[in-house]
Design an enzyme around this catalytic site. Structure first.
Site, PDB file in Angstrom:
ATOM      1  N   GLY A  16       0.412  -1.030   0.142  1.00 32.09           N
ATOM      2  CA  GLY A  16      -0.225  -0.111  -0.263  1.00 32.09           C
ATOM      3  C   GLY A  16       1.396   1.255   0.319  1.00 32.09           C
ATOM      4  O   GLY A  16       1.487   1.159   0.686  1.00 32.09           O
ATOM      5  N   CYS A  17       0.856   2.049  -0.623  1.00 32.16           N
ATOM      6  CA  CYS A  17       1.637   3.461  -0.793  1.00 32.16           C
ATOM      7  C   CYS A  17       2.163   4.291   0.960  1.00 32.16           C
ATOM      8  O   CYS A  17       2.897   4.440   0.965  1.00 32.16           O
ATOM      9  CB  CYS A  17       0.711   4.341  -2.421  1.00 32.16           C
ATOM     10  SG  CYS A  17      -0.836   4.953  -1.965  1.00 32.16           S
TER      11      CYS A  17
END
Length: 348
Positions: free
Chosen positions: A149-150
């Site tokens: 996940g960024c």
């Protein structure tokens, strides 16, 4: 050797960025692109910047279409990738750019996502410290990779060195992120319309509800956190198409000197091409990492508040998603880690 690749979710932002990077990869042949509602349409109708791939047509996302490739990349919303796992058992390498295979804790999945829980895959952040080593050691030869996940990887990279070295207390982490709307995907949402976000900053998922929180906690536990890992996480949507600027703070552990604090981050990322600690007193901008697979970190020591402050900038679609996936793929294949990736951003 040239590896054949199929990319699902190819009409979305993450899928498009994966394609942009792989199009420049000398060892990759992009053979198949798929989508759901956009199947049957030319890829360039949805990704007009990918001119070298104008010969490709979006196909239906089915196990039959995805099968038969050396590599399959699933760039699908959470809850959708897991359904293909069994059907792609014969595919040598599968990369999930969604959330379905990131978490190791089924209860955390149930709390933050819901639906079927799927077995965790090797986490795709090579520079993270895990049990005293780097995650890249686990990625070498991996056949199933969970791209990060960024927001989660940005915060984890910001704080993992301090946790691993024991110089910060992970029981009181506070992180506030300015994020671009591309991280929310390409689906039409009223709150992401230009008329809603231009000239405005909007917090969302306030009060511990953001789905990346358990992923951050998992990464910091892997880095060596002892006891509770408590995170106050507040993302703020700002009017930039892409990018994350994360400001994370944590208490300084008792008896730790300023030199020990900076040394923890300097040592952790010494020699790392894609995670760089800036000189003392310097802090990154999102503009400096656009289009690059680079995380830039600035470190400050606030003795008045007894906290370490780490400011990190990444391009959420590159180092935050697609770049991390390609970097991890390179490691898994035994290729140079920087193949088809750059540390140089686009300016102005």
């Amino acid at each position: 050797m040239t590896y054949s690749v199929a990319v699902s979710g190819a009409s979305g932002y993450a899928g498009g960025e994966i394609l942009r990077l792989l199009a420049a990869h000398p060892d990759i042949e992009i053979r198949t692109v798929t989508a759901h509602s956009n199947a049957g349409q030319p890829l360039v109708r949805h990704q007009p910047h990918l001119r070298s791939l104008s010969h490709l047509t979006l196909q239906d996302t089915t196990p039959e279409v995805l099968a038969g490739h050396d590599i399959v990349v699933l760039a699908l919303p959470h809850g959708q990738s897991g359904q293909y796992t069994d059907a792609l058992a014969d595919t040598p390498i599968v990369i999930d750019a969604g959330a379905d295979h990131r978490l190791t804790d089924a209860s955390a999945w149930a709390q933050f996502y819901g639906g079927d829980f799927h077995a965790p895959w090797t986490y795709g952040v090579p520079e993270l410290v895990v049990d005293g080593a780097k995650q890249r050691e686990l990625l070498a030869g991996a056949t199933r990779i969970a791209a990060p996940g960024c927001n989660a990887s940005t915060v984890a990279l910001s704080l993992a060195p301090g946790v691993a070295a024991g110089v910060i207390d992970p029981s009181d982490i506070v992180t506030v992120l300015a994020v671009g709307p591309s991280g929310a995907g390409k689906s039409l949402k009223t709150n992401l319309l230009a008329s809603e976000i231009l000239g405005s900053a909007n917090p969302y998922a306030v009060g511990g509800s953001h789905r990346h929180i358990p992923e951050i906690r998992q990464a910091l536990v892997g880095a060596g956190a002892v006891g509770d890992v408590r995170i106050s996480f507040t993302p703020v949507l700002v009017p930039m198409a892409r990018g994350i600027l994360a400001t994370s703070t944590a208490p300084i552990a008792p008896g730790v000197s300023d030199a020990q604090i900076r040394e923890a981050w300097a040592d952790a990322y010494a020699g790392e091409a894609f995670v760089q600690l800036l000189d003392e007193g310097e802090f990154p901008r999102t503009a400096d990492v656009l289009g690059a697979n680079t995380a830039l970190l600035g470190l400050a020591i606030d003795r008045a508040a007894n906290r370490v402050v780490v400011v990190a900038a990444v391009d959420n679609l590159v180092k935050g998603t697609a770049g991390a996936a390609v970097q991890s793929l390179n490691i898994a294949l035994g290729l140079p880690e920087d193949r088809a990736l750059t540390v140089n951003g686009v300016a102005p």
